[in-house]
Design a protein around this motif. Structure first.
Motif, mmCIF file in Angstrom:
data_model
loop_
_atom_site.group_PDB
_atom_site.id
_atom_site.type_symbol
_atom_site.label_atom_id
_atom_site.label_comp_id
_atom_site.label_asym_id
_atom_site.label_seq_id
_atom_site.Cartn_x
_atom_site.Cartn_y
_atom_site.Cartn_z
ATOM 1 N N PRO A 152 0.800 -1.226 0.000
ATOM 2 C CA PRO A 152 0.000 0.000 0.000
ATOM 3 C C PRO A 152 0.833 1.277 0.000
ATOM 4 O O PRO A 152 0.313 2.359 -0.264
ATOM 5 C CB PRO A 152 -0.807 -0.120 1.300
ATOM 6 N N ALA A 153 2.114 1.168 0.339
ATOM 7 C CA ALA A 153 3.005 2.333 0.365
ATOM 8 C C ALA A 153 4.428 1.841 0.111
ATOM 9 O O ALA A 153 4.736 0.661 0.294
ATOM 10 C CB ALA A 153 2.913 3.067 1.696
ATOM 11 N N SER A 154 5.303 2.761 -0.280
ATOM 12 C CA SER A 154 6.648 2.369 -0.694
ATOM 13 C C SER A 154 7.696 2.475 0.404
ATOM 14 O O SER A 154 8.847 2.098 0.193
ATOM 15 C CB SER A 154 7.083 3.237 -1.883
ATOM 16 N N GLY A 155 7.328 2.965 1.579
ATOM 17 C CA GLY A 155 8.300 3.204 2.643
ATOM 18 C C GLY A 155 8.788 1.942 3.347
ATOM 19 O O GLY A 155 8.338 0.824 3.070
ATOM 20 N N LYS A 156 9.686 2.168 4.300
ATOM 21 C CA LYS A 156 10.277 1.082 5.076
ATOM 22 C C LYS A 156 9.341 0.651 6.203
ATOM 23 O O LYS A 156 8.671 1.475 6.817
ATOM 24 C CB LYS A 156 11.607 1.559 5.663
ATOM 25 N N ILE A 173 4.359 1.540 8.174
ATOM 26 C CA ILE A 173 5.227 1.847 7.042
ATOM 27 C C ILE A 173 5.571 3.332 7.090
ATOM 28 O O ILE A 173 4.673 4.182 7.100
ATOM 29 C CB ILE A 173 4.542 1.501 5.713
ATOM 30 N N ALA A 174 6.860 3.638 7.150
ATOM 31 C CA ALA A 174 7.310 5.025 7.226
ATOM 32 C C ALA A 174 7.072 5.744 5.905
ATOM 33 O O ALA A 174 6.986 5.127 4.831
ATOM 34 C CB ALA A 174 8.789 5.075 7.595
ATOM 35 N N GLY A 175 6.996 7.066 5.978
ATOM 36 C CA GLY A 175 6.813 7.851 4.766
ATOM 37 C C GLY A 175 6.727 9.325 5.084
ATOM 38 O O GLY A 175 6.803 9.730 6.255
ATOM 39 N N ARG A 176 6.567 10.125 4.052
ATOM 40 C CA ARG A 176 6.429 11.563 4.201
ATOM 41 C C ARG A 176 4.970 11.961 4.032
ATOM 42 O O ARG A 176 4.229 11.320 3.275
ATOM 43 C CB ARG A 176 7.291 12.295 3.171
ATOM 44 N N ILE A 177 4.587 13.016 4.725
ATOM 45 C CA ILE A 177 3.213 13.491 4.628
ATOM 46 C C ILE A 177 2.883 13.851 3.174
ATOM 47 O O ILE A 177 3.638 14.548 2.507
ATOM 48 C CB ILE A 177 2.986 14.706 5.544
ATOM 49 N N GLY A 178 1.774 13.317 2.718
ATOM 50 C CA GLY A 178 1.328 13.590 1.356
ATOM 51 C C GLY A 178 1.662 12.513 0.361
ATOM 52 O O GLY A 178 1.148 12.538 -0.768
ATOM 53 N N GLU A 179 2.527 11.548 0.741
ATOM 54 C CA GLU A 179 2.849 10.460 -0.174
ATOM 55 C C GLU A 179 1.620 9.590 -0.418
ATOM 56 O O GLU A 179 0.739 9.487 0.443
ATOM 57 C CB GLU A 179 3.999 9.614 0.379
ATOM 58 N N PRO A 246 4.659 10.802 10.827
ATOM 59 C CA PRO A 246 4.082 10.379 9.545
ATOM 60 C C PRO A 246 4.332 8.892 9.300
ATOM 61 O O PRO A 246 5.467 8.432 9.346
ATOM 62 C CB PRO A 246 4.837 11.234 8.512
ATOM 63 N N LYS A 247 3.268 8.159 9.051
ATOM 64 C CA LYS A 247 3.396 6.732 8.743
ATOM 65 C C LYS A 247 2.040 6.188 8.339
ATOM 66 O O LYS A 247 0.992 6.807 8.600
ATOM 67 C CB LYS A 247 3.917 5.947 9.948
ATOM 68 N N LEU A 248 2.060 5.021 7.728
ATOM 69 C CA LEU A 248 0.824 4.305 7.417
ATOM 70 C C LEU A 248 0.740 3.087 8.320
ATOM 71 O O LEU A 248 1.660 2.266 8.352
ATOM 72 C CB LEU A 248 0.825 3.853 5.952
ATOM 73 N N HIS A 249 -0.330 2.980 9.089
ATOM 74 C CA HIS A 249 -0.611 1.749 9.838
ATOM 75 C C HIS A 249 -1.525 0.918 8.952
ATOM 76 O O HIS A 249 -2.629 1.337 8.594
ATOM 77 C CB HIS A 249 -1.294 2.063 11.173
ATOM 78 N N LEU A 265 1.736 -9.895 1.580
ATOM 79 C CA LEU A 265 2.343 -8.951 0.655
ATOM 80 C C LEU A 265 3.537 -9.585 -0.061
ATOM 81 O O LEU A 265 4.260 -10.408 0.528
ATOM 82 C CB LEU A 265 2.802 -7.698 1.418
ATOM 83 N N PRO A 266 3.785 -9.229 -1.318
ATOM 84 C CA PRO A 266 4.927 -9.801 -2.050
ATOM 85 C C PRO A 266 6.255 -9.319 -1.463
ATOM 86 O O PRO A 266 6.334 -8.249 -0.856
ATOM 87 C CB PRO A 266 4.718 -9.275 -3.480
ATOM 88 N N ASN A 267 7.304 -10.112 -1.667
ATOM 89 C CA ASN A 267 8.644 -9.711 -1.210
ATOM 90 C C ASN A 267 9.116 -8.492 -2.005
ATOM 91 O O ASN A 267 8.805 -8.349 -3.176
ATOM 92 C CB ASN A 267 9.634 -10.859 -1.388
ATOM 93 N N ARG A 268 9.896 -7.680 -1.338
ATOM 94 C CA ARG A 268 10.463 -6.526 -2.057
ATOM 95 C C ARG A 268 11.841 -6.204 -1.483
ATOM 96 O O ARG A 268 12.207 -6.674 -0.431
ATOM 97 C CB ARG A 268 9.548 -5.311 -1.954
#
Length: 268
Positions: A152-156, A173-179, A246-249, A265-268
């Motif tokens: 659902p998001a590209s962060g770590k 999942i970490a990220g920046r506000i607005g991603e 900022p993060k996605l739970h 989720l698939p491996n990345r």
């Protein structure tokens, strides 16, 4: 002799204090961060007794989510069938035997009778019912297919699912506000709002009869209840509502129970 005993006693006490201090430090090192959502800090017992009075803005899905139940079970207990419509002030049983399924109706008898009479007089009712049954059958067929999951998001990943010790019901999942926050799979939005404590701005998507996914702490919600979304579609913007960074739970629930998203989720 007395001096030796005193020295031995002091030495033992000193070692015990040192061990205790080390254990305290180790405990503080492994403690989870305080910014875990309120709803994920304590183990939620599945509540299967009592009643719940529906509040404005609630849906059958969010009520089932709150009490750790599967929405289909809650619907069966209260005799509610698809599309699972409920109304403010309605009392729902949280436990007991399944009832004969009925459609929940908002108290407005005159309006209901008038609408039914008009439908009969124009011959629209039978055609409408036929169309609805075809649509529902198609939806069931689609929802019975295999879910293909995406990130659902590209962060770590900064916090992982845990059922032992300190509970965590998903991944952070970490990220920046607005991603962008994207739908992990195709499905129907069954909740979009900020009514669940500890989740901030939240989206819940139903993928089939067993699986739901949830996206919490968003800055902005881009979908509404009832919307159909595709896998990878942008549904929200990452934020920090309901938390302090900022993060996605992100959660996946199977039959109402949280499961480890990393197993899907698939491996990345």
């Amino acid at each position: 002799m007395i001096t030796r005993l005193v020295f031995f006693h002091l030495s033992v006490c000193s070692k015990m204090m040192s061990i205790g201090l080390c254990l305290l430090l180790l405990t503080s090192c492994v403690s989870p961060p305080s910014n875990i959502p309120i709803s994920s800090r304590t183990r939620p017992a599945t509540v299967t007794w009592g009643t719940h009075t529906v509040q404005r803005g609630e849906t059958l899905y969010t009520i089932a989510w709150r009490y750790g139940q599967e929405f289909k079970r809650l619907a069966a207990i209260n005799g509610i069938r698809a599309p699972y419509t409920i109304y403010p002030g309605q009392k729902l049983r949280l436990g007991g035997q399944a009832r004969t399924q009925t459609v929940a109706r908002k108290p407005s008898p005159k309006k209901t009778v008038a609408a039914s009479s008009q439908a009969r007089s124009t011959g629209v009712e039978s055609a409408s019912n036929k169309k609805r049954s075809i649509s529902t059958k198609g939806a069931q067929s689609v929802s019975g297919g295999k879910v293909r999951w995406q990130w659902p998001a590209s962060g770590k990943v900064i916090a992982r699912f845990s059922t032992s010790g300190q509970l965590y019901k998903g991944v952070a999942i970490a990220g920046r506000i607005g991603e962008p926050v994207n739908a992990t799979a195709g499905g129907k939005v069954v909740y979009s709002g900020a009514g669940l404590t500890g989740y901030g701005n939240l989206v819940i998507i139903r993928h089939n009869s067993s699986y739901l996914s949830a996206y919490a702490h968003n800055k902005t919600l881009l979908v509404s209840e009832g919307d159909t979304v595709k896998a990878g579609q942008k549904i929200a913007e990452l934020g920090s509502t309901g938390t302090n960074e900022p993060k996605l739970h992100f959660e996946i629930r199977r039959d109402g129970k949280p499961v480890d998203p990393l197993l899907f989720l698939p491996n990345r």
